[in-house]
Scaffold this motif. Structure first.
Motif, PDB file in Angstrom:
ATOM      1  N   GLU A 470       0.833  -1.200   0.000  1.00  0.00           N
ATOM      2  CA  GLU A 470       0.000   0.000   0.000  1.00  0.00           C
ATOM      3  C   GLU A 470       0.868   1.250   0.000  1.00  0.00           C
ATOM      4  O   GLU A 470       1.846   1.348   0.742  1.00  0.00           O
ATOM      5  CB  GLU A 470      -0.906   0.025   1.225  1.00  0.00           C
ATOM      6  CG  GLU A 470      -1.857   1.230   1.228  1.00  0.00           C
ATOM      7  CD  GLU A 470      -2.771   1.257   2.432  1.00  0.00           C
ATOM      8  OE1 GLU A 470      -3.891   1.795   2.303  1.00  0.00           O
ATOM      9  OE2 GLU A 470      -2.373   0.745   3.498  1.00  0.00           O
ATOM     10  N   ILE A 479       1.195  -4.963   3.242  1.00  0.00           N
ATOM     11  CA  ILE A 479       0.007  -5.166   4.074  1.00  0.00           C
ATOM     12  C   ILE A 479      -0.048  -6.652   4.426  1.00  0.00           C
ATOM     13  O   ILE A 479      -0.079  -7.500   3.527  1.00  0.00           O
ATOM     14  CB  ILE A 479      -1.278  -4.762   3.322  1.00  0.00           C
ATOM     15  CG1 ILE A 479      -1.270  -3.263   3.023  1.00  0.00           C
ATOM     16  CG2 ILE A 479      -2.508  -5.130   4.119  1.00  0.00           C
ATOM     17  CD1 ILE A 479      -2.493  -2.788   2.302  1.00  0.00           C
ATOM     18  N   TYR A 486      -8.284  -5.491   2.664  1.00  0.00           N
ATOM     19  CA  TYR A 486      -7.973  -4.110   2.280  1.00  0.00           C
ATOM     20  C   TYR A 486      -9.234  -3.403   1.779  1.00  0.00           C
ATOM     21  O   TYR A 486      -9.520  -2.257   2.166  1.00  0.00           O
ATOM     22  CB  TYR A 486      -6.891  -4.108   1.197  1.00  0.00           C
ATOM     23  CG  TYR A 486      -6.663  -2.766   0.545  1.00  0.00           C
ATOM     24  CD1 TYR A 486      -6.023  -1.732   1.222  1.00  0.00           C
ATOM     25  CD2 TYR A 486      -7.102  -2.530  -0.757  1.00  0.00           C
ATOM     26  CE1 TYR A 486      -5.824  -0.499   0.623  1.00  0.00           C
ATOM     27  CE2 TYR A 486      -6.902  -1.301  -1.367  1.00  0.00           C
ATOM     28  CZ  TYR A 486      -6.267  -0.289  -0.672  1.00  0.00           C
ATOM     29  OH  TYR A 486      -6.075   0.932  -1.269  1.00  0.00           O
TER      30      TYR A 486
END
Length: 597
Positions: A470, A479, A486
């Protein structure tokens, strides 16, 4: 329920290509329709015909007398220097408070209303155009590729709006995830014909395949029955005792018919580089800072990407996804830190800054020949070119005459003909239809190398990504969760934003944003008046300039001195009038510059 749009035997051709061939369909006001079809099938042409901007050769499109169509424009309708609220008021002729009320539905609030539209990103400009569309109070929307330039967060916002919209709409999109979320009907345009299916695009694709298999099974059974009957007829037609039976079987045979099954449209053949699988670190970023001489985008970036990974780089528009990719491939120097690639890595890049600089005088075929791996033969090259819509004579087109979308497809085709064991792909699904995106996914599934990519197409990311990086708030980080988590987090953030009250404008913010409502209304009124005068003056100046050119040309050809003197006097008078009008034009321009400060 009567249809709001009735397409009746519509026929439209461009040159030798038939886009609509006696096509018919009816759409009611509660239909949420996704219009799908191959690139070049004629979807945008059909939208223009519904809007009355494109004439049909045969047939007609009948609109319900009470329908008010709203169209999301793809072109830029803004005037240089115009603020968001000024554009909305000019376009809709609605008061500023009403414009602000509707704009807030797309998170356009506060100081952003008074920001120049041209300073906004493509995604925010799309939000502004959606606001303008709603201010016209349409009963049915036509949205042609509405997700272009939109990041995932804005796509979600648009999805929520469409789900809550009380009227019907027709959405043209190659984004299967977006269509699934927003449309309950699917309209396919293929081979000039329209097919309306009461379900999502995924349900329709499944139904289409099942129907084809069913029809093939029925045909197989019919062919077997035909052979059986024909054998009986051949064996018994000459017999005195069996001739009547053979005649009866002939009647049965004559009644048997095969179901016509349309041949599949050409399916994209996408070849990926044939490389050996590698292990270890593909690329390492150590305390990396990225950005430009005048601006830091992100810093403190420390991460590894392993060979064989399918890494999706995600984040809102403007956060630095493309800057990160450009830095790791070396087309943009890091501000600090370093990027280290693994041993024997061959990196292939697909990005806008690459496909905008292709050799202008090369043909499509020349370019692909120059970048292909030697193991790729000429027929394989032509197959790949064809899968990216360069078929027949199109391979002889020069790069300089190709559109931006065509150049993008050419660059991606060339990349996949190489021998790269690492692919860097910046929005690879742009300019590709649903079927070609599917083929690209299947090809990447079989690829032994490493893929690092950005995409706003959720279907594509779900199919390909094995890990997520990210880019947000000046940081670039792995992540630990998956893509679905997400997306869930983004949805929660949007919920929180919707629940918050609009904060009071901070002291010292943009002066215009802090103006009292009546003062801003007066200012906008004066700005509109000045802008109208500028337009009138520009029109007059243009006409006089044409007259001056005609007089000058006439002056050059006259041989009679007396006539020449008259024409010259008129020429001088016109030139003086132009100078006077240009002086007034400058005065109004200065006023407009004051309004934009």
């Amino acid at each position: 329920m009567p249809p709001v749009i009735s397409i009746q035997n519509a026929t439209k051709r461009f040159g030798t290509k038939t886009l609509l061939n006696s096509a018919s369909a009816s759409i009611t006001d509660d239909h949420k329709v996704g219009l799908v079809g191959r690139n070049g099938a004629g979807k945008s042409t059909l939208c223009r015909a519904i809007l009355g901007d494109e004439e049909l050769e045969k047939g007609e499109i009948v609109l319900h007398p009470k329908v008010r169509l709203g169209y999301l424009r793809q072109h830029d309708p803004f005037i240089p220097g115009e603020t968001v609220v000024e554009f909305l008021m000019r376009d809709s002729e609605q008061p500023d408070w009403r414009c602000g009320e509707v704009a807030a539905r797309f998170e356009i609030k506060g100081a952003m209303l008074d920001a120049p539209v041209h300073n906004l990103s493509g995604g925010w400009q799309t939000r502004v155009k959606l606001t303008a569309l709603l201010l016209h109070d349409p009963t049915f929307l036509i949205l042609d590729e509405p997700t272009n330039f939109l990041d995932i967060r804005t796509q979600m916002l648009l999805e929520r709006f469409l789900k809550s919209y009380k009227g019907g709409y027709l959405v043209v999109s190659h984004d299967r995830g977006f269509l699934k979320q927003t449309c309950n009907q699917t309209l396919e345009l293929a081979r000039g014909k329209l097919t309306l299916y009461p379900g999502t695009v995924e349900d329709y694709i499944e139904y289409r395949e099942e129907r084809k298999l069913h029809d093939q099974r029925v045909n197989d059974a019919t062919k077997a029955k035909q052979k059986q009957l024909q054998r009986f007829i051949d064996k018994n037609r000459a017999g005195a005792n069996t001739a009547a039976q053979a005649k009866n079987k002939q009647k049965q045979l004559d009644r048997l018919e095969l179901i016509e099954i349309e041949e599949e449209e050409t399916t994209a053949y996408i070849r990926v580089p044939q490389v050996d699988a590698k292990k270890g670190t593909a690329v390492r970023c150590e305390d990396l800072s990225i950005g430009y001489p005048y601006r830091m985008v992100a810093d403190g970036i420390t991460l590894d990407i392993e060979h064989g990974a399918r890494t999706a780089v995600v984040g809102d528009n403007g956060q630095g996804k493309t800057t990160f990719l450009r830095t790791i491939v070396g087309s943009l120097d890091p501000k600090a830190g370093e990027v280290k690639w693994g041993h024997n890595t061959e990196v292939g890049v697909y990005a806008q800054h690459v496909y905008s600089s292709l050799p202008a005088n090369d043909t499509v075929e020349d370019y692909l020949l120059s970048v292909r791996d030697p193991s790729v033969n000429h027929q394989q090259l032509l197959n790949v070119a064809g899968s990216f819509l360069f078929r027949g004579e199109d391979v002889h087109k020069k790069v300089k005459v190709l559109s931006g979308g065509e150049r993008a497809r050419l660059c991606l085709a060339g990349l996949l003909l190489g021998k790269y064991n690492i692919l860097i792909l910046d929005e690879p699904g742009n300019h590709l239809d649903v079927e070609t995106v599917d083929s690209l996914c299947e090809a990447l599934d079989s690829y032994n190398g490493t893929v690092i990519f950005t995409s706003h197409d959720r279907y594509f990311v779900r199919r390909i990504a094995t890990q997520i990086i990210e880019v947000s708030a000046g940081k670039v980080t792995h992540i630990p969760s998956d893509y679905e988590h997400y997306l869930y987090r983004l949805s929660q953030e949007i919920d929180e934003e919707d629940g918050n009250q609009v904060a009071t404008e901070a002291a010292g913010e943009n002066r215009d944003a802090m103006m009292a409502k009546e003062e801003r209304k007066q200012r906008n009124k004066e700005a509109r008046a000045a802008r109208k005068e500028v337009q009138k003056l520009e029109s007059k100046i243009a006409k006089l300039d044409d007259e001056r050119k005609e007089l000058n040309a006439k002056l050059m050809s006259i041989t009679d001195p007396g006539e020449a003197q008259k024409v010259h006097a008129k020429f001088t008078a016109v030139a003086d009038e132009i100078a006077e009008l240009e002086g007034k034009w400058l005065e109004f321009q200065e006023q407009l510059e004051d309004f934009d400060d």
